[in-house]
Design a protein around this motif. Structure first.
Motif, mmCIF file in Angstrom:
data_model
loop_
_atom_site.group_PDB
_atom_site.id
_atom_site.type_symbol
_atom_site.label_atom_id
_atom_site.label_comp_id
_atom_site.label_asym_id
_atom_site.label_seq_id
_atom_site.Cartn_x
_atom_site.Cartn_y
_atom_site.Cartn_z
ATOM 1 N N VAL A 69 0.862 -1.186 0.000
ATOM 2 C CA VAL A 69 0.000 0.000 0.000
ATOM 3 C C VAL A 69 0.897 1.234 0.000
ATOM 4 C CG1 VAL A 69 -1.817 1.269 1.199
ATOM 5 C CG2 VAL A 69 -1.757 -1.237 1.327
ATOM 6 N N LEU A 70 0.858 1.989 -1.103
ATOM 7 C CA LEU A 70 1.667 3.201 -1.226
ATOM 8 C C LEU A 70 0.846 4.383 -0.726
ATOM 9 C CD1 LEU A 70 3.462 3.038 -4.682
ATOM 10 C CD2 LEU A 70 4.483 3.839 -2.546
ATOM 11 N N ALA A 71 1.165 4.874 0.454
ATOM 12 C CA ALA A 71 0.391 5.990 1.027
ATOM 13 C C ALA A 71 1.291 7.213 1.162
ATOM 14 C CB ALA A 71 -0.189 5.586 2.369
ATOM 15 N N VAL A 72 1.752 7.690 0.023
ATOM 16 C CA VAL A 72 2.667 8.842 -0.022
ATOM 17 C C VAL A 72 2.112 9.855 -1.030
ATOM 18 C CG1 VAL A 72 4.680 7.428 0.552
ATOM 19 C CG2 VAL A 72 4.054 7.744 -1.851
ATOM 20 N N PRO A 73 2.622 11.095 -1.021
ATOM 21 C CA PRO A 73 2.129 12.075 -2.000
ATOM 22 C C PRO A 73 2.361 11.606 -3.432
ATOM 23 C CG PRO A 73 3.377 13.178 -0.273
ATOM 24 C CD PRO A 73 3.564 11.699 -0.068
ATOM 25 N N ALA A 74 1.485 12.034 -4.340
ATOM 26 C CA ALA A 74 1.520 11.590 -5.736
ATOM 27 C C ALA A 74 2.916 11.753 -6.336
ATOM 28 C CB ALA A 74 0.503 12.387 -6.551
ATOM 29 N N SER A 75 3.568 12.861 -6.024
ATOM 30 C CA SER A 75 4.882 13.128 -6.623
ATOM 31 C C SER A 75 5.883 12.044 -6.214
ATOM 32 C CB SER A 75 5.365 14.510 -6.166
ATOM 33 O OG SER A 75 5.057 14.690 -4.793
ATOM 34 N N ALA A 76 5.855 11.642 -4.936
ATOM 35 C CA ALA A 76 6.819 10.655 -4.439
ATOM 36 C C ALA A 76 6.474 9.242 -4.911
ATOM 37 C CB ALA A 76 6.853 10.694 -2.915
ATOM 38 N N ALA A 77 5.181 8.950 -5.087
ATOM 39 C CA ALA A 77 4.736 7.581 -5.375
ATOM 40 C C ALA A 77 5.394 7.020 -6.640
ATOM 41 C CB ALA A 77 3.222 7.551 -5.511
ATOM 42 N N GLU A 78 5.505 7.868 -7.678
ATOM 43 C CA GLU A 78 6.012 7.361 -8.957
ATOM 44 C C GLU A 78 7.478 6.959 -8.859
ATOM 45 O OE1 GLU A 78 4.756 9.748 -12.279
ATOM 46 O OE2 GLU A 78 2.884 10.279 -11.273
ATOM 47 N N GLU A 79 8.284 7.757 -8.142
ATOM 48 C CA GLU A 79 9.693 7.391 -7.967
ATOM 49 C C GLU A 79 9.791 6.075 -7.199
ATOM 50 O OE1 GLU A 79 11.570 10.690 -6.019
ATOM 51 O OE2 GLU A 79 10.469 12.086 -7.333
ATOM 52 N N LEU A 80 8.930 5.914 -6.190
ATOM 53 C CA LEU A 80 8.988 4.699 -5.365
ATOM 54 C C LEU A 80 8.678 3.454 -6.183
ATOM 55 C CD1 LEU A 80 7.415 6.046 -2.066
ATOM 56 C CD2 LEU A 80 9.692 5.039 -2.310
ATOM 57 N N LEU A 81 7.753 3.584 -7.160
ATOM 58 C CA LEU A 81 7.417 2.426 -7.995
ATOM 59 C C LEU A 81 8.671 1.864 -8.645
ATOM 60 C CD1 LEU A 81 4.143 3.686 -9.738
ATOM 61 C CD2 LEU A 81 4.322 1.764 -8.147
ATOM 62 N N ALA A 82 9.452 2.750 -9.255
ATOM 63 C CA ALA A 82 10.674 2.318 -9.939
ATOM 64 C C ALA A 82 11.661 1.744 -8.925
ATOM 65 C CB ALA A 82 11.289 3.499 -10.681
ATOM 66 N N ALA A 83 11.779 2.403 -7.771
ATOM 67 C CA ALA A 83 12.762 1.974 -6.770
ATOM 68 C C ALA A 83 12.425 0.597 -6.198
ATOM 69 C CB ALA A 83 12.832 3.016 -5.652
ATOM 70 N N MET A 84 11.132 0.293 -6.073
ATOM 71 C CA MET A 84 10.777 -0.979 -5.425
ATOM 72 C C MET A 84 10.722 -2.144 -6.423
ATOM 73 S SD MET A 84 6.655 -0.864 -4.741
ATOM 74 C CE MET A 84 6.650 0.700 -3.897
ATOM 75 N N GLU A 85 10.641 -1.821 -7.696
ATOM 76 C CA GLU A 85 10.376 -2.844 -8.724
ATOM 77 C C GLU A 85 11.263 -4.078 -8.578
ATOM 78 O OE1 GLU A 85 10.613 -5.131 -12.242
ATOM 79 O OE2 GLU A 85 12.240 -3.795 -11.581
ATOM 80 N N PRO A 86 12.608 -3.930 -8.417
ATOM 81 C CA PRO A 86 13.451 -5.125 -8.361
ATOM 82 C C PRO A 86 13.118 -6.048 -7.185
ATOM 83 C CG PRO A 86 14.781 -3.124 -8.593
ATOM 84 C CD PRO A 86 13.394 -2.688 -8.272
ATOM 85 N N HIS A 87 12.437 -5.545 -6.180
ATOM 86 C CA HIS A 87 12.212 -6.300 -4.946
ATOM 87 C C HIS A 87 10.795 -6.852 -4.830
ATOM 88 C CE1 HIS A 87 16.011 -4.416 -3.938
ATOM 89 N NE2 HIS A 87 15.463 -3.255 -4.231
ATOM 90 N N VAL A 88 9.951 -6.514 -5.811
ATOM 91 C CA VAL A 88 8.558 -6.951 -5.754
ATOM 92 C C VAL A 88 8.414 -8.300 -6.451
ATOM 93 C CG1 VAL A 88 6.209 -6.424 -6.515
ATOM 94 C CG2 VAL A 88 7.701 -4.593 -5.678
ATOM 95 N N SER A 89 7.807 -9.269 -5.765
ATOM 96 C CA SER A 89 7.676 -10.592 -6.392
ATOM 97 C C SER A 89 6.436 -10.617 -7.284
ATOM 98 C CB SER A 89 7.566 -11.674 -5.305
ATOM 99 O OG SER A 89 7.051 -11.141 -4.103
ATOM 100 N N PRO A 90 6.489 -11.419 -8.393
ATOM 101 C CA PRO A 90 5.340 -11.510 -9.304
ATOM 102 C C PRO A 90 4.081 -11.899 -8.532
ATOM 103 C CG PRO A 90 7.227 -12.671 -10.219
ATOM 104 C CD PRO A 90 7.593 -12.298 -8.819
#
Lengths: 368, 368
Positions: A69-90
């Motif tokens: 659950v991403l509960a951060v401001p819209a501006s920060a959320a998009e950067e976090l998506l890219a940052a977390m991608e390698p660690h998210v399991s299918p």
């Protein structure tokens, strides 16, 4: 200890309130992990029981999570998506609580493709207070909660998010991201800007010292939004500019109408005061017409506003939202949106139908 | 039965709430008489104990009254002054609760000259509900209550009105009628018009059906004023046009600034998206500047709004407002504003001082 893990990224007002609801679930078989770049927020969320534990780093937080659950401001959320991608399991479910949806969903689909189910979310609830200290298990009770599943999101995942929303006592509203952004610009972002403009106008005026004394509940309500989270405010503006601009310009048009009516009455009042151009008997004066215009504007708006109020008060949380979820793993446990999913599909279809009709009215050829 | 009589003309939300406070006074030696052109309102006020009895006709109501409280819309109040004049005995105290003061005070002085003490009043309290059913003994608790005594009003009469205000738990604010109207235009009348414009804009838009679903607390607060008494609303507009117009025009100026900043960022965002005019390293882009401008606008407004909020919450009702009034006739009984009267005089002087300074800043010659 727990079968699975839910990660809440951002443990402020919204994130911590989501956490309180997740933690409140009876027989839950998941743990709730909180991550916040502010260690103080994370600690506060832990202390108030909004999360089971906190971790310091994003990768550690999202690894092995069944739901994020991403509960951060819209501006920060998009950067976090890219940052977390390698660690998210299918197969992971990702949802958010950002105030705008188009650019978040675009970014999410770009980053994750078909690997994970991204179901955008936006709870239409908040407070002028921010941070976990303002969080409450009741924050979302009776509130609308927009959801925007990606094209590739699995139905089972959508139901899980619906389960999360319902168990928080909110009402899920299925909507297209672009349509969402257009609408929240009108009901949320523009009101915020109007509120800031009003407060700035009076605060910076020469008579503030007296205005502050005389200001009543009306002024306080009309400027309350100014106290919201400023980071969220700027995030909104930077991610939803075109829609906000278009509504703001139309709003200026509404004000122009009111101003013109007042100008007519005002000029005439002055002329009458000077004894010039007294209207003949039975002849309606322009000023009277302008006053009548404003009067009828008020009357109609008032009636419609009461109708709106009744609808909101009447808005009930679906019964099954209260049911104790059946046992099983976290997915099954939150699997309580079956009939609702159908209802939301209908909403979506109605939405498409309305869009078709609107397009036809605009004279556009029907889309395939 | 009672030594004297207080007449409340207009037993709606405000009139009935004043009545409830007058009726609540211990050992009162006055009776409270209610008059309303709506017999239903009058009956309701009587049934809820806001008045001792109701009378049907104005003359019967005001005859022999020691104090008359006019709690009707500004537009109606002025006609009533002329209508009651033949029945008002010299020395009577007349006060009102109208949202505008200049034209009421002008009319009152024209009608009554030196015979009665006219002390204009305006409680800065209200509700989106109107009528006696919405009245409450607590409506005025902690609220500001502007008072505008006429030049010929006796000090003892001013103190009686202050006593009435304090016993309702409100805070009297001594102010010049023109200054009052200028300020309430900013903190009350313009917010009402902004609220109507916002509701009309969204209600009349093609996406209302969805907007209604998604609208959260922010939209509800920003359109709550629309539900106020429409007669009062039109009364405000017809008695305070110039001030409202001037503030509305300045408000549009504030919106223009916001719109321009958004337009700059928006154009640049589009150009960047098209890969045109990428700003050189280290060179700040116009869009970034615009976002920064909006960001700082939010931050400053937010800070100031919190300061304002603290002041309001901190606003205390003077201790002596709670004291049981000493016995005696109604005048003496409400005679509890002695030290406060002095404080208000100081307020007035400070007001005059500020006005002098403002005039000097405008380059006007000091008045005698």
């Amino acid at each position: 200890m727990a079968d699975s893990k839910i990660a809440i990224i951002g443990t402020g007002l919204i994130g911590a309130s989501v956490g309180l609801n997740l933690m409140a679930r009876k027989d839950r078989q998941y743990e709730v992990v909180g991550i916040d770049r502010s260690r103080q927020n994370a600690r506060a969320a832990k202390e108030m029981g909004a999360v089971d534990r906190t971790v310091r780093y994003l990768d550690e937080g999202v690894e092995g999570a069944s739901m994020i659950v991403l509960a951060v401001p819209a501006s920060a959320a998009e950067e976090l998506l890219a940052a977390m991608e390698p660690h998210v399991s299918p197969g992971t479910i990702i949802t958010d609580t950002c105030s705008t949806k188009s650019s978040f969903m675009r970014k999410a689909e770009e980053v994750f493709g078909n690997n994970v189910s991204v179901i955008g979310g936006h709870p239409m609830a908040g407070s002028e207070r921010s941070g976990p200290s303002a969080a409450s298990v009741d924050l979302f009770k009776g509130a609308a909660w927009a959801i925007t599943p990606s094209a590739v999101a699995r139905e089972s995942s959508v139901r899980v998010v619906i389960g999360l929303i319902e168990s928080a006592g909110a009402v899920p509203i299925y909507i297209d991201p672009a349509e969402h952004d257009e609408i929240v610009a009108a009901v949320s972002h523009v009101p915020l800007l109007l509120s800031v403009a009003l407060f700035k106008l009076v605060r910076d005026s020469a008579c503030w010292e007296d205005a502050e004394q005389l200001a009543g509940p009306g002024f306080r309500d009309m400027t309350r939004l100014v106290m919201g989270d400023p980071e969220m405010a700027t995030g909104i503006v930077s991610t939803n500019r075109p829609a906000i601009l278009s509504w703001l310009r139309r709003y200026q048009g509404e004000l122009d109408t009111i101003i013109e009516a007042l100008e007519i009455s005002d000029e005439e009042t002055e002329r009458l005061a000077e004894g010039i151009e007294l209207p003949k008997d039975g002849e309606e004066s322009a000023g009277a017409t302008a006053d009548a215009l404003i009067g009828s504007l008020f009357d109609r708006a008032r009636l419609e506003r009461f109708v709106f109020d009744d609808r909101i008060v009447g808005r009930q949380v679906p019964k099954d939202g209260a049911e104790t979820p059946r046992a099983g793993d976290v997915m099954a446990q939150m699997f309580i949106g079956a009939y609702l999913y159908g209802r939301l599909k209908e909403q979506l279809n109605r939405g498409e139908q309305r869009e078709k009709e609107a397009a036809l009215r605009r004279g556009e050829p029907p889309k395939r």
